[in-house]
Each structure stands twice: as C-alpha cells, then as structure tokens.
Design an enzyme around this catalytic site. Structure first.
Site, mmCIF file in Angstrom:
data_model
loop_
_atom_site.group_PDB
_atom_site.id
_atom_site.type_symbol
_atom_site.label_atom_id
_atom_site.label_comp_id
_atom_site.label_asym_id
_atom_site.label_seq_id
_atom_site.Cartn_x
_atom_site.Cartn_y
_atom_site.Cartn_z
ATOM 1 N N CYS A 1 37.513 36.308 33.711
ATOM 2 C CA CYS A 1 38.711 35.700 34.308
ATOM 3 C C CYS A 1 39.975 36.110 33.567
ATOM 4 O O CYS A 1 41.084 35.840 34.037
ATOM 5 C CB CYS A 1 38.573 34.189 34.352
ATOM 6 S SG CYS A 1 37.147 33.696 35.332
ATOM 7 N N HIS B 1 41.707 30.404 42.519
ATOM 8 C CA HIS B 1 41.420 31.213 41.334
ATOM 9 C C HIS B 1 40.526 32.394 41.688
ATOM 10 O O HIS B 1 39.322 32.362 41.467
ATOM 11 C CB HIS B 1 40.777 30.302 40.270
ATOM 12 C CG HIS B 1 40.233 31.037 39.086
ATOM 13 N ND1 HIS B 1 40.875 32.107 38.499
ATOM 14 C CD2 HIS B 1 39.081 30.855 38.366
ATOM 15 C CE1 HIS B 1 40.136 32.541 37.487
ATOM 16 N NE2 HIS B 1 39.049 31.808 37.392
ATOM 17 N N CYS C 1 41.187 31.125 29.931
ATOM 18 C CA CYS C 1 39.800 31.112 29.475
ATOM 19 C C CYS C 1 38.969 32.020 30.378
ATOM 20 O O CYS C 1 39.360 32.319 31.503
ATOM 21 C CB CYS C 1 39.244 29.702 29.471
ATOM 22 S SG CYS C 1 39.293 28.916 31.087
#
Lengths: 455, 330
Positions: A113, A404, A442
């Site tokens: 990510c 996301h 993160c």
C-alpha cells in the site's frame, strides 16, 4: 572498408534538458501537482477497467492538466499491488499508451500500500540529486479486475506437462489432477506468514492499544465529513479528473452519522469478546489510480507550473508482526517519530498530518503510540511526540471515505497534502516558518513509509 | 535380516536406556501404504475377535542406512507447511521421512499395541544441526517406556509408548544430528504388569491474543498425507475418523506442530530442542489460532532452563487448546 553511419539526428521534442547534462544536485524536489480518477467501489463504475486502463487515463489526465502531451519526462514510476503477470512492465506500457512522448522511461515497482509514496520518494531523490529534472510517481489497483489464478496443484502439473516428453508421461501427470484442483483461485491479501487478513491483524492491534469502537467510528465520521467538505470546497477540481461516469469518490457518504456507524455489525475480530471493527471503520475494497508530478523548482518555473510543496525527507519502518511484537500496520508509530527526530522537529511544528486510514484503528493506535511515553522510551529511544491535535489530522478526509485502491493511495495523499499546504502558504504568505505536513502510509508486511512536505 | 547390538552413545542423558539389544536392518524405508493396509486388516480382525496383543515391547530396533532426503518431496512439504525450501530440512520433514520406520516397528506382529487408533500425544525433537539434502543418514527406531496411564478425566486407562528415532550421518556410529521421540497413546488398551503414570496435569486454558493462525481443509490434509506418507485414514476419511471416536477428520498432529514452527521462521537456528504436546484434535475443516511468544525459561530438558519460543495453537471458535509447543535454543 569504411562507411560512415548515415543517421542524421533529428530534433525531437523534449520537455527536459538534454540527457547528457552533468547532474547538479540542487537539493530540492517539489510537488508540481497531481491527478487521480475518482475512486470506485469494487464491482462498481470501473469493474470493466484494467490496471493499465486506469493508470494510462490517470497519466493522460496529469499530462492534460500540466500541458505535457508529447513531452518526454525523465521517469514514470508506478505500480500495482494486485498485479497481473501480463503487467510485468505496467508503468512503461502505461507510458506507451499515454500522450507522453514514447521515449519517456518507466519503472514498475511495488511496496504494497506504500507503492506510490515510495515512487514519489524515489523520484524526489533523483530530482534532488540532479539526475533527473521531472518525474511522475503513480499507483493503481483494481479489486474488480484482480488476477484469478489456477490452483497450485494444477499449476505445477501444467508446468510439468510442458516439460513431459512422452504421451504416457503426460497422461500420468493429468491423472494426478482431482476435480478440486481445477477450481480457480481468487487473490487474497492475507499475510502469507500469519494467514490473517489485514482486518484480523488490526483487530489484534486494537486489542493491544485498547482502541474503542467509539474512537474508530469518530475517525470514520470525520473522514466522510472532511472529504465531503473538501469536494464541496472544490479542492479536488485541481486533483481529480472524472472517469467512466464517476465524478466523485464512490465510497463517500456525506450524510453518514455517528448513529449510523454505531449500528453496523462487526466484520473483523469477531473471535474477540468485544469486536469493534465494522465496514464503516474499515476501508472498502476499491478501484482507482493516482499520480503526482515531481520536479526541480527550475523545471516547474521554466514551464510556469506551480511548486506546491517541497519533499523534504522520508523514512520507512517495518515491524515484526509475525512474532506478535507489534501490530501489522503500526509501522507509522516508528517511521514518523524517527523522521521528525532526524529533522529536529516536534509534532507542534507540523501543521497537517495525514495518516492513511487503512482502518480507523490504525489512526487511533498510531496516534496513541505517538503519545505513549513508555513506548517512545522503550521502543524508539526517543521522546514521545505527544498528543496530536485532531484539527490537524486528515483535514480533507482520507481512505475511509475516499476508498483505498492499494497502490494509488500514496500518490493521492502526496498530491492532496501538497495542495493543502500550498493553499495555507497562499493564505499566509508572510509566515516565516514553513507550512509543514507529514504523511504516514502503512503497508502489508508490517511496513510503513513516512514523508515530510513543506510549503 | 541380521541382528546386532544397538550401540549407545545417544546424547540425551542415555536415551538408549531400555533400548533393544538387537537391531534389524532394512534394505530401504518401507512404503507406508502396505503398512497401513496390514494394520487395517488387523484392526478389522480385532473388531471380531478378542485382541491378542503381546506383552512387552519387541526386543528389536529397526535400522536403515543410506537414507537421503527427497528433494521434490522436501519442496512440496515446505510449500505446504510454509517453510523456505532450501538445502536444510525443517525438523518435521526429517520426522516424516523416517516415519515409515516407526510404522514398520508398530506394524510388527510382536508390537503390543494396535497401530491404528493410537493417538500421537507428544513429540520431541533434538536437533544438533540441520539435516541437509546431501546427508546420507543412518536411521534407527526403537520403542521404549511402555506404561499405563489414565485417559481423559474419568477412570479409563490406556497404554502409552515412546518411539525413539535417531539419525546419524554416514555410519551407525556417525555424527548424531537429529533425534525424535514420539509418544503414542492406545486408549482403552491395558496390558498386565505395567507401571501406571499419574494423571497428566491439565492446566485450565484461556485463549491468549493470537499472533496468527491458519485454516484447515480436507485438500490440505490429503496433501499432507501424501507428502508425509502418514496415510492414517482418520486424517482423510470422515467415516474412518468416526470409527475411531472422532467427530470428523482431524489434522495430523505433526502438521499442526510444523506449521506453528514455520511461523517462527529462521529464529529457531540450526540446533534446538523442539517439543510438542497435542491436546484436543484439530478438526478439518476448521480454523486454528496461533500465538508465538518469546520465552526465557523453557524447561524442556532435565537440568536447566533455556531461552527460546513458545507456540500455542487453539480453536478460536470454541477456545479449545490444540497444541503447546516450545522451541528451546541450543
């Protein structure tokens, strides 16, 4: 026998200076701007779009925004987390399909990510060293068009079948297959060493840091309200190009309330006595792409483009979640304090903080760790950062409301934060101290990347 | 087959104590399929006739020389368990490679306990260095410590036995690299004149916070049966499992223990003591929760504690303990 080579150099349009110029490190890389497509929900508006489609469109949008059609950039650096094997050269293929000059080099990279914030870090470093003048950092992910693979047994049998020479040998191999081996395998992003999903990992971290349902729902509520306000204020006019009929992030629920969030059933940590994680305080599976344009201030000035914010520094961290030492997504509790300590800054020096909301619990646990004296002393060997003023946190919303698409999130945040900092600078040009923003993203594998911007 | 005297010199405080005086040499590791078939036939006969078990353990050790770890099988094992497939084998792979020797011993007519239906209750491995694919091993198995013990919480009794397997390099008196002790329990079997163990302590278990876990599946159990050669039907056939008193198919104990160890990764080093106590069987299909925890005072050897890691596995739905395991660094 001698015959001189008969090629004649033809003038080719280049955006940057000749590649043979000697690198002159000038120490500065700035964010010129960004472009992304609205983030869609899995199976939604972009269900028919591939990673390559979305990345190409996003780069085209960036080129259109900054007049780069036909221009040769020094680098495009991009990646996807859920990558098809056919997309081994994703970034370069996107360049070839885009309006950029076909001689623009490209790199495909992946840091889960944190892929596109890593890309931004890399491009900024090359610009800072004077090796390149301008580059694009981008990321894309589709959970709708994710790769489906064959079972491990079928795959091995097929590989051996290709090497088998005789018919009996081939028949023997085929005879090893069972019906169950023929079932396709959908991707999962469970951690390979713990076999837990990210959500299950975050549920454990929430236990460790005593993160309540109320605190998580408050983060989610703020994310939706802030993102809705930012859309209303026109922040994304400069940052988002509509795509496939979508003009706004599909996960955004401007009208959501604390009561609505409190009513959702829990989806992770349901083995625990008091599970707290819902679809409301966890990011939805998403499709989308984002890109950010990074250059030297001189390059931006020559083309009369803005220099929104300087990329000052970045720091990566990784935690040993496998043996339970730290939570999977707690890298930001290490990366940000180390980054600020290196720069001699405290939390009070930071005007805006962007913590990627993989789950609301990540935001709560990370900020709790920043304020924890014992954690700082024992784990960081640094003074605690202190308590973060919530008014500085994710002021234009973040992943809970925006969605996301894994590799796209870093570029979304870098471009958004640079724009926010530039606006603060424009509103207060006299302030002596720079307007500073810090990012924490993160990532799977216990990683995180932190970045410091200033305007 | 020629008998010979079992040479001592095991490192574990004289683990050859009570070992047989005679050694039978096998030409190669036996295939496990026929061993299970024979055991099934005997189990079938035992169901219609009074069991005529022998008394005492066979005065035989079984030995096979020039054993090499199989590269393709090691790869398959590592992929299944979650280990890195390198030159050095995980300790559980040495166990499954040499397991046919245990089966051959337990399948002998003079072995006093029925091979099928025995429960693997504990396992212990002393590894002095990692076994590698280019090692030529001499492996020897014998049985020891036949004792009675209470079963469950009632007044049922059973009989327990330990099977010791050691692997040396090159020659029968070569470098000892690996030794396994598997403890099996035959529930409901009582033999005369055996010492009786105290009821094992069962401290109450309350599930800790997990660090990971995995799911069990029939396909995975079948793959483990293939790669390990442990084709005990209680792991792959629900009917067989029910015939032996389980609610359905259960995971191989050494599969569970090996996965827990794999989660620890390279921190285990090359030399260690690895212990596993198996509690409630792991249902298949199902979920397993795991906690890895650093421990400074592991009590795995007589005389002294050592640092290492504890590994606990349980059922996250019911909270039942499956496995208590430890890895004590050498």
């Amino acid at each position: 026998m001698t015959s001189a080579p008969s090629y004649s150099p033809t003038a080719s349009p280049t955006a940057s200076s000749a590649g043979s110029a000697r690198p002159t490190p000038n120490g500065t890389a700035v964010v010129v701007g960004g472009n992304r497509i609205p983030f869609a929900k899995a199976g939604g508006a972009y269900a028919g779009a591939s990673n390559l489609d979305m990345l190409t469109s996003t780069i085209d949008g960036l080129a259109a925004r900054f007049g780069l059609a036909g221009a040769r950039l020094d680098e495009v650096r991009a990646g996807a987390v859920l990558a098809h094997s056919r997309d081994f050269n994703l970034a370069r293929e996107a360049v070839l399909g885009s309006s950029l000059d076909a001689t623009t080099p490209a790199v495909t990279l992946q840091r889960a990510c944190a892929t596109s914030i890593e890309a931004a870090w890399d491009v900024a470093n090359k610009v800072t060293l004077g090796q390149i003048e301008v580059g694009v950092a981008a990321g894309v992910d589709s959970t709708s068009d994710a790769p489906i693979v064959v079972s491990e047994r079928l795959r091995r049998v097929l590989l051996r079948l290709g090497r088998a020479r005789s018919v009996p040998e081939k028949l023997k191999l085929l005879g090893q297959l069972r019906p169950a081996d023929l079932a396709p395998v959908a991707p999962n992003v469970n951690e390979p060493r713990t076999h837990l999903s990210m959500g299950e990992h975050q549920a454990l971290t929430n236990l460790q840091w005593q993160v309540t349902r109320e605190a998580q729902d408050a983060v989610a509520l703020a994310s939706h309200h802030h993102l809705a306000q930012a859309w209303q204020d026109g922040l994304f006019d400069d940052l988002v190009t509509p795509y496939r009929g979508l003009t706004r992030d599909a996960a955004l629920r401007p009208e959501t309330t604390a009561e609505a969030l409190a009513g959702l059933r829990t989806v992770f940590g349901n083995d625990q006595p008091n599970p707290t994680m819902t679809a409301g305080n966890s990011t939805p599976l998403s499709d989308g792409a984002a890109a950010v344009l990074i250059a030297s201030p001189e390059w931006a000035a020559q083309r009369q483009l803005p220099a929104l914010a300087r990329i000052v520094d970045a720091e990566a961290a990784a935690v040993d979640f496998v043996r339970g030492e730290d939570g999977l997504l707690m890298g930001g509790a290490f990366a940000v304090p180390r980054l600020l300590a290196r720069q001699g800054l405290g939390l009070d020096d930071i005007d805006l903080v962007e913590i990627h909301e993989a789950f609301a619990g990540v935001v709560v646990a990370t900020t709790t760790a920043w304020a924890d004296e014992a954690f700082a002393a024992e784990r960081l060997g640094l003074p605690a950062l202190g308590t973060l003023d919530p008014a500085r946190l994710n002021v234009a919303g973040s992943s809970l409301a925006a969605g996301h698409p894994f590799a796209a999130t870093g570029a979304r945040i870098v471009a958004t934060l640079a724009t926010l900092l530039a606006r603060r600078r424009a509103a207060d040009p006299e302030r002596e101290a720079p307007f500073r923003g810090v990012i924490s993203v993160c990532a799977a594998g216990g990683q995180a990347v932190a970045m410091l911007l200033e305007a | 087959m020629s008998g010979e005297t079992l040479d001592g010199g095991a490192f574990d405080g004289g683990s050859t104590a009570g070992a047989p005086t005679r050694v039978d040499h096998l030409a190669a590791l036996p295939a496990t399929g026929p061993l299970y078939a024979g055991a099934l036939a005997r189990a079938g006969r035992a169901m219609v006739a009074t069991a005529s078990v022998g008394e005492g353990l066979p005065d035989r050790a079984l030995r096979v020389a020039d054993v090499h770890l199989d590269r393709a099988r090691l790869d398959a094992y590592c992929r299944l368990i979650g280990e890195t497939a390198g030159e050095a084998a995980p300790p559980g792979f040495v166990h499954v490679t040499l397991f046919p020797l245990q089966l051959a011993l337990m399948g002998r007519a003079d072995f006093p306990l029925p091979m099928l239906g025995m429960v693997h209750v504990a396992n212990r491995v002393e590894q002095l260095r990692a076994v590698r694919t280019d090692d030529a091993l001499v492996a020897t198995t014998w049985a020891r410590d036949l004792v009675g013990r209470p079963v469950g919480s009632g007044d049922r009794l059973g009989t327990q036995v330990e099977l010791v397997t050691e692997a040396r390099v090159g020659r029968p008196d070569g470098e000892l690299v690996w030794q396994g002790v598997s403890t099996y329990l035959a529930k409901g079997v009582q033999l005369p004149d055996l010492a009786l163990l105290d009821r094992p302590e069962r401290p109450a278990f309350s599930p800790p916070v997990p660090t990971g876990g995995w799911t069990t599946a029939k396909l995975t159990s079948r793959e483990y049966a293939t790669v390990s050669g442990d084709r005990n039907p209680i792991h792959t056939h629900a009917l067989a499992a029910r015939a032996f008193g389980f609610r359905g198919t259960i995971a191989h104990g050494m599969d569970t223990a090996a996965r827990a160890l794999a989660a620890l990764g390279p921190l285990r080093g090359e030399a260690f003591t690895w212990t596993a106590e198996f509690a409630a069987p792991v249902p298949v299909p199902g979920r397993v929760a795991l906690r890895l925890e650093r421990a400074e005072d592991l009590d795995v050897t007589a005389g002294g504690v050592r640092p290492g890691w504890s590994m606990t596995a349980w059922d996250p739905r019911r909270g039942a303990l499956h496995l208590r395991s430890a890895l004590a660094l050498a």
